[in-house]
Design a protein around this motif. Structure first.
Motif, PDB file in Angstrom:
ATOM      1  N   VAL A 152       0.859  -1.177   0.000  1.00  0.00           N
ATOM      2  CA  VAL A 152       0.000   0.000   0.000  1.00  0.00           C
ATOM      3  C   VAL A 152       0.897   1.229   0.000  1.00  0.00           C
ATOM      4  N   HIS A 153       0.604   2.156  -0.885  1.00  0.00           N
ATOM      5  CA  HIS A 153       1.340   3.415  -0.945  1.00  0.00           C
ATOM      6  C   HIS A 153       0.330   4.542  -0.759  1.00  0.00           C
ATOM      7  N   GLY A 154       0.565   5.400   0.225  1.00  0.00           N
ATOM      8  CA  GLY A 154      -0.398   6.451   0.511  1.00  0.00           C
ATOM      9  C   GLY A 154      -1.577   5.900   1.299  1.00  0.00           C
ATOM     10  N   SER A 155      -2.728   6.507   1.139  1.00  0.00           N
ATOM     11  CA  SER A 155      -3.921   6.108   1.883  1.00  0.00           C
ATOM     12  C   SER A 155      -4.572   4.884   1.249  1.00  0.00           C
ATOM     13  N   SER A 156      -5.119   4.022   2.114  1.00  0.00           N
ATOM     14  CA  SER A 156      -5.813   2.826   1.619  1.00  0.00           C
ATOM     15  C   SER A 156      -6.820   2.364   2.662  1.00  0.00           C
ATOM     16  N   PRO A 157      -8.022   1.956   2.214  1.00  0.00           N
ATOM     17  CA  PRO A 157      -9.027   1.485   3.173  1.00  0.00           C
ATOM     18  C   PRO A 157      -8.640   0.194   3.872  1.00  0.00           C
ATOM     19  N   ARG A 158      -7.810  -0.652   3.226  1.00  0.00           N
ATOM     20  CA  ARG A 158      -7.444  -1.928   3.825  1.00  0.00           C
ATOM     21  C   ARG A 158      -5.939  -2.119   3.783  1.00  0.00           C
ATOM     22  N   PRO A 159      -5.354  -2.726   4.819  1.00  0.00           N
ATOM     23  CA  PRO A 159      -3.900  -2.827   4.924  1.00  0.00           C
ATOM     24  C   PRO A 159      -3.335  -3.998   4.131  1.00  0.00           C
ATOM     25  N   PRO A 160      -1.999  -4.055   3.991  1.00  0.00           N
ATOM     26  CA  PRO A 160      -1.365  -5.224   3.382  1.00  0.00           C
ATOM     27  C   PRO A 160      -1.765  -6.504   4.113  1.00  0.00           C
ATOM     28  N   LEU A 217      -0.714  -7.004  -9.781  1.00  0.00           N
ATOM     29  CA  LEU A 217      -1.530  -5.952 -10.375  1.00  0.00           C
ATOM     30  C   LEU A 217      -1.378  -4.652  -9.593  1.00  0.00           C
ATOM     31  N   GLN A 218      -1.377  -3.549 -10.314  1.00  0.00           N
ATOM     32  CA  GLN A 218      -1.256  -2.228  -9.711  1.00  0.00           C
ATOM     33  C   GLN A 218      -2.551  -1.454  -9.913  1.00  0.00           C
ATOM     34  N   TYR A 219      -3.013  -0.795  -8.852  1.00  0.00           N
ATOM     35  CA  TYR A 219      -4.210   0.038  -8.944  1.00  0.00           C
ATOM     36  C   TYR A 219      -3.931   1.390  -8.296  1.00  0.00           C
ATOM     37  N   GLY A 220      -4.397   2.455  -8.970  1.00  0.00           N
ATOM     38  CA  GLY A 220      -4.234   3.796  -8.418  1.00  0.00           C
ATOM     39  C   GLY A 220      -2.905   4.421  -8.745  1.00  0.00           C
ATOM     40  N   VAL A 221      -2.327   4.076  -9.889  1.00  0.00           N
ATOM     41  CA  VAL A 221      -0.994   4.606 -10.223  1.00  0.00           C
ATOM     42  C   VAL A 221      -1.066   6.027 -10.783  1.00  0.00           C
ATOM     43  N   SER A 222      -2.274   6.527 -11.019  1.00  0.00           N
ATOM     44  CA  SER A 222      -2.429   7.902 -11.504  1.00  0.00           C
ATOM     45  C   SER A 222      -3.624   8.538 -10.807  1.00  0.00           C
ATOM     46  N   ALA A 223      -3.666   9.856 -10.842  1.00  0.00           N
ATOM     47  CA  ALA A 223      -4.772  10.573 -10.213  1.00  0.00           C
ATOM     48  C   ALA A 223      -6.096  10.216 -10.891  1.00  0.00           C
ATOM     49  N   GLU A 224      -6.042  10.044 -12.213  1.00  0.00           N
ATOM     50  CA  GLU A 224      -7.267   9.703 -12.939  1.00  0.00           C
ATOM     51  C   GLU A 224      -7.791   8.333 -12.516  1.00  0.00           C
ATOM     52  N   GLY A 246      -3.993   9.774  -3.499  1.00  0.00           N
ATOM     53  CA  GLY A 246      -2.642   9.257  -3.317  1.00  0.00           C
ATOM     54  C   GLY A 246      -2.584   7.768  -3.078  1.00  0.00           C
ATOM     55  N   GLY A 247      -3.726   7.111  -2.996  1.00  0.00           N
ATOM     56  CA  GLY A 247      -3.747   5.676  -2.725  1.00  0.00           C
ATOM     57  C   GLY A 247      -3.253   4.863  -3.906  1.00  0.00           C
ATOM     58  N   HIS A 248      -2.446   3.855  -3.616  1.00  0.00           N
ATOM     59  CA  HIS A 248      -1.893   2.996  -4.670  1.00  0.00           C
ATOM     60  C   HIS A 248      -1.762   1.595  -4.084  1.00  0.00           C
ATOM     61  N   LEU A 249      -2.453   0.626  -4.686  1.00  0.00           N
ATOM     62  CA  LEU A 249      -2.451  -0.745  -4.201  1.00  0.00           C
ATOM     63  C   LEU A 249      -1.653  -1.657  -5.126  1.00  0.00           C
ATOM     64  N   THR A 250      -0.902  -2.571  -4.523  1.00  0.00           N
ATOM     65  CA  THR A 250      -0.311  -3.670  -5.275  1.00  0.00           C
ATOM     66  C   THR A 250      -1.000  -4.946  -4.817  1.00  0.00           C
ATOM     67  N   VAL A 251      -1.532  -5.702  -5.764  1.00  0.00           N
ATOM     68  CA  VAL A 251      -2.333  -6.888  -5.459  1.00  0.00           C
ATOM     69  C   VAL A 251      -1.701  -8.111  -6.121  1.00  0.00           C
ATOM     70  N   PHE A 252      -1.574  -9.182  -5.359  1.00  0.00           N
ATOM     71  CA  PHE A 252      -1.088 -10.460  -5.891  1.00  0.00           C
ATOM     72  C   PHE A 252      -2.303 -11.354  -6.117  1.00  0.00           C
ATOM     73  N   LEU A 253      -2.456 -11.827  -7.343  1.00  0.00           N
ATOM     74  CA  LEU A 253      -3.619 -12.627  -7.722  1.00  0.00           C
ATOM     75  C   LEU A 253      -3.183 -14.055  -8.008  1.00  0.00           C
ATOM     76  N   GLN A 254      -3.859 -15.005  -7.363  1.00  0.00           N
ATOM     77  CA  GLN A 254      -3.478 -16.417  -7.440  1.00  0.00           C
ATOM     78  C   GLN A 254      -4.701 -17.264  -7.771  1.00  0.00           C
ATOM     79  N   SER A 255      -4.580 -18.090  -8.801  1.00  0.00           N
ATOM     80  CA  SER A 255      -5.658 -19.009  -9.167  1.00  0.00           C
ATOM     81  C   SER A 255      -5.647 -20.210  -8.219  1.00  0.00           C
TER      82      SER A 255
END
Length: 317
Positions: free
Chosen positions: A30-38, A80-87, A97-106
């Motif tokens: 998590v970079h910046g603000s995020s509703p849920r922690p790592p 996967l990366q989410y929130g890498v830009s203001a848009e 400012g929130g930016h999430l890195t997510v690991f996705l596993q089948s």
């Protein structure tokens, strides 16, 4: 571990047993603000189901849509990366400012069934285990661990600890216990109240939770003798409180607290010493319980107790 994450693992276990396609997503950074922690988990069951959450916003909807469209059809683990830009922040509903890195596993194989069952069994036994996932293959193993550690997302492996929920055993079914229980439940504690007095249990006005009629020392041995447990005595009756404290102070519970004034606390410590409790165990006692914030009413005292627990867990003192 939070109740929601336990529900995610349980749903994953059920889906794999049924042979249903599912994907486990883990917030790994998590970079910046995020509703849920790592460490937060969500399970996706295409085409439309999900258990748990990653952001509380639109990240889940976008990820589920990607799965339905077959973007990860080869089944390989994804970062996967989410929130890498203001848009993108605005579109996904992430905090500024929130930016999430997510690991996705089948999840689909018998091997997945093995590790999911191992973690569930460990949690049910109130033990700590670790999930180790190869980032390239998704192969997962589980090992027992002596303590809970923060998530580690390395170059080749994800290592995530799973520990039991924090348990709080309150001795005494009075108004203060009801106030403490309300706050503790909001923080996802597994709360139990013990009071051997029939009239006290009959007069309980707190939230719906287990009311134990056991003798206090028996309750500590049966329900709070592990490193993820908290024991707090609240009756003002030494015949009840001291019985619990004698057991709790020599147990594995990480926090033991007792209600009472400074003078009452000194008298209590003298009694415990006379009863044969070792001095190093008596020194573990948090009494008067809670932070000194000038609290007077039951809700205020409850706030001071919960605040002390938060400070000790987050800062270690």
């Amino acid at each position: 571990m939070q109740t929601q994450d336990y529900a995610v693992l349980s749903a994953a276990l059920q889906a794999v047993r049924a042979g249903q396609e599912c994907w486990l997503a883990t917030v790994v950074a998590v970079h910046g603000s995020s509703p849920r922690p790592p460490g937060s988990l969500a399970l996706f069951l295409p085409p439309s189901s999900q258990v748990g959450s990653l952001s509380g916003g639109c990240v889940e909807e976008e990820l589920l849509a990607s799965l339905v469209q077959g973007e990860f059809s080869d089944g390989a683990p994804q970062v996967l990366q989410y929130g890498v830009s203001a848009e993108e922040n605005a579109r996904l509903g992430l905090p500024c400012g929130g930016h999430l890195t997510v690991f996705l596993q089948s999840l689909s194989s018998e091997k997945d069934l093995v590790w999911l069952e191992a973690i569930r069994n460990s949690l049910d036994a109130r033990k700590v285990s670790q999930r180790l996932v190869d980032r390239l293959s998704g192969d997962t193993t589980v090992r027992q661990a002596p303590r809970y550690c923060e998530l580690d997302f390395g170059e080749s492996r994800l290592t995530q600890s799973f520990g039991p929920r924090q348990r709080m055993l309150l001795i005494g079914a009075g108004q203060l216990a009801a106030s403490v229980a309300e706050l503790a439940l909001g923080l996802d504690y597994d709360v139990l109240v013990c009071d051997p007095r029939d009239d006290a249990r009959a007069g309980w006005r707190g939230p719906a939770l287990p009311l134990l009629s056991d003798m206090p020392d028996d309750a500590v041995r049966a329900h709070a003798d592990d490193p993820e447990s908290v024991v707090i005595t609240l009756t003002h009756d030494p015949r009840i409180d001291d019985m619990a404290l004698m057991e709790a102070l020599e147990s594995k519970a990480w926090y033991v607290g007792a209600l009472g004034s400074v003078r009452t606390t000194e008298q209590r410590k003298e009694r415990l010493s006379a009863l044969g409790v070792p001095q190093n165990c008596i020194d573990r006692l948090h009494a008067p319980v809670g932070l000194d914030i000038g609290s007077k009413t039951p809700p205020e005292i409850a706030v001071s107790i919960i605040a002390q627990l938060i400070r000790l867990r987050r800062r270690g003192g």
